[in-house]
Design an enzyme around this catalytic site. Structure first.
Site, PDB file in Angstrom:
ATOM      1  N   GLU A 198       4.361  15.128  85.187  1.00  0.00           N
ATOM      2  CA  GLU A 198       3.668  16.562  85.163  1.00  0.00           C
ATOM      3  C   GLU A 198       2.769  16.669  86.000  1.00  0.00           C
ATOM      4  OE1 GLU A 198       4.262  19.431  84.222  1.00  0.00           O
ATOM      5  OE2 GLU A 198       5.385  19.539  82.454  1.00  0.00           O
ATOM      6  N   ASP A 199       2.322  17.995  86.405  1.00  0.00           N
ATOM      7  CA  ASP A 199       1.277  18.264  86.974  1.00  0.00           C
ATOM      8  C   ASP A 199       0.059  18.287  85.944  1.00  0.00           C
ATOM      9  OD1 ASP A 199       2.047  20.796  85.697  1.00  0.00           O
ATOM     10  OD2 ASP A 199       2.326  21.534  87.601  1.00  0.00           O
ATOM     11  N   ASP A 243      -1.700  20.581  79.142  1.00  0.00           N
ATOM     12  CA  ASP A 243      -2.686  21.670  78.594  1.00  0.00           C
ATOM     13  C   ASP A 243      -2.760  21.747  77.283  1.00  0.00           C
ATOM     14  OD1 ASP A 243      -4.130  24.169  78.292  1.00  0.00           O
ATOM     15  OD2 ASP A 243      -3.534  25.087  80.221  1.00  0.00           O
ATOM     16  N   PHE A 258      -8.639  27.572  83.549  1.00  0.00           N
ATOM     17  CA  PHE A 258      -7.230  27.776  83.932  1.00  0.00           C
ATOM     18  C   PHE A 258      -7.402  27.454  85.634  1.00  0.00           C
ATOM     19  CE2 PHE A 258      -3.626  29.838  85.869  1.00  0.00           C
ATOM     20  CZ  PHE A 258      -2.498  29.524  84.714  1.00  0.00           C
ATOM     21  N   ARG A 261       0.322  28.350  94.279  1.00  0.00           N
ATOM     22  CA  ARG A 261       0.796  27.052  94.260  1.00  0.00           C
ATOM     23  C   ARG A 261       0.679  26.305  95.636  1.00  0.00           C
ATOM     24  NH1 ARG A 261       4.267  26.290  89.777  1.00  0.00           N
ATOM     25  NH2 ARG A 261       5.431  28.101  89.375  1.00  0.00           N
TER      26      ARG A 261
HETATM   27  O1  LIG Z   1       0.704  21.430  77.927  1.00  0.00           O
HETATM   28  P1  LIG Z   1       1.420  22.969  77.938  1.00  0.00           P
HETATM   29  O2  LIG Z   1       0.393  23.847  77.403  1.00  0.00           O
HETATM   30  O3  LIG Z   1       2.903  23.086  77.417  1.00  0.00           O
HETATM   31  O4  LIG Z   1       1.389  23.411  79.557  1.00  0.00           O
HETATM   32  C1  LIG Z   1       1.697  22.455  80.625  1.00  0.00           C
HETATM   33  C2  LIG Z   1       2.960  22.902  81.216  1.00  0.00           C
HETATM   34  O5  LIG Z   1       2.497  24.362  81.942  1.00  0.00           O
HETATM   35  C3  LIG Z   1       2.816  24.475  83.087  1.00  0.00           C
HETATM   36  O6  LIG Z   1       4.043  24.934  83.470  1.00  0.00           O
HETATM   37  P2  LIG Z   1       4.235  26.564  83.325  1.00  0.00           P
HETATM   38  O7  LIG Z   1       4.822  26.785  82.279  1.00  0.00           O
HETATM   39  O8  LIG Z   1       3.096  27.118  83.692  1.00  0.00           O
HETATM   40  O9  LIG Z   1       5.427  26.493  84.497  1.00  0.00           O
HETATM   41  P3  LIG Z   1       5.397  26.185  86.120  1.00  0.00           P
HETATM   42  O10 LIG Z   1       5.345  24.798  86.022  1.00  0.00           O
HETATM   43  O11 LIG Z   1       6.699  26.901  86.675  1.00  0.00           O
HETATM   44  O12 LIG Z   1       4.172  26.640  86.671  1.00  0.00           O
HETATM   45  C4  LIG Z   1       2.614  22.926  83.721  1.00  0.00           C
HETATM   46  O13 LIG Z   1       3.488  22.771  85.045  1.00  0.00           O
HETATM   47  C5  LIG Z   1       3.142  22.238  82.662  1.00  0.00           C
HETATM   48  O14 LIG Z   1       4.634  22.221  82.729  1.00  0.00           O
END
Ligand SMILES: O=P(O)(O)OC[C@H]1O[C@H](OP(=O)(O)OP(=O)(O)O)[C@H](O)[C@@H]1O
Length: 138
Positions: free
Chosen positions: A53-54, A57, A108, A121
């Site tokens: 994952e990136d 959160d 954020f 991005r």
């Molecule tokens: O720990 P959490 O609160 O679940 O958040 C983490 C997730 O949020 C972001 O994705 P996002 O839903 O923004 O989709 P994206 O990757 O398309 O930007 C990120 O890439 C993780 O997958």
């Protein structure tokens, strides 16, 4: 980044991509996982899986992904993330041991693949999005 790391692997491996999206702007909503259901008809059973994952959160996405892979009968599952909001209030931590590159504050962040309403991005580095930025690109 992932491709650079994969080129260092010394064991055979396969790569799959999962679309997991829950954030609308800066707000976390219901998680949508579009390809996992299709991609995992038993093909991960008895395999060692690393989820890359990136950012972790609130931890909701990783919790659900790990649970889905466990239900697929994987041998092991290891969550790995570049960024980790380790001390965020209300965080879910139901995914066991994991690895993270950097622990960050509850801000954020955008860039290096991370978006705000699909913007930023493509920025090379990671930045905290200011309140002005939140309003301007809402
Ligand atoms: O720990 P959490 O609160 O679940 O958040 C983490 C997730 O949020 C972001 O994705 P996002 O839903 O923004 O989709 P994206 O990757 O398309 O930007 C990120 O890439 C993780 O997958």
């Amino acid at each position: 980044m992932l491709c650079d790391e994969l080129s260092l692997a010394s064991v055979p491996f396969e790569v799959d991509f999962i679309r997991a999206k829950s954030y609308l702007g800066t707000t976390s909503g219901a998680l949508e996982i579009s390809t996992l259901e299709v991609a995992t008809k038993g093909e991960y059973s008895n395999k060692d899986v690393i989820i890359v994952e990136d950012i972790i959160d609130r931890g909701k996405t990783m919790t659900i992904l790990v649970s889905k892979f466990k239900n697929e009968g994987v041998k092991t599952v290891l969550p790995v993330s570049l960024l980790d909001k380790r001390d965020v209030k209300g965080r879910v931590r139901d995914f066991g041991q994991y690895m993270a590159g950097f622990s960050i504050a509850d801000e954020f962040v955008v860039g290096f693949g991370l978006d705000y309403n699909e913007r930023f991005r493509d920025i090379k580095d990671v930045y905290i999005l200011s309140n002005e930025g939140v309003d301007r690109f809402r």
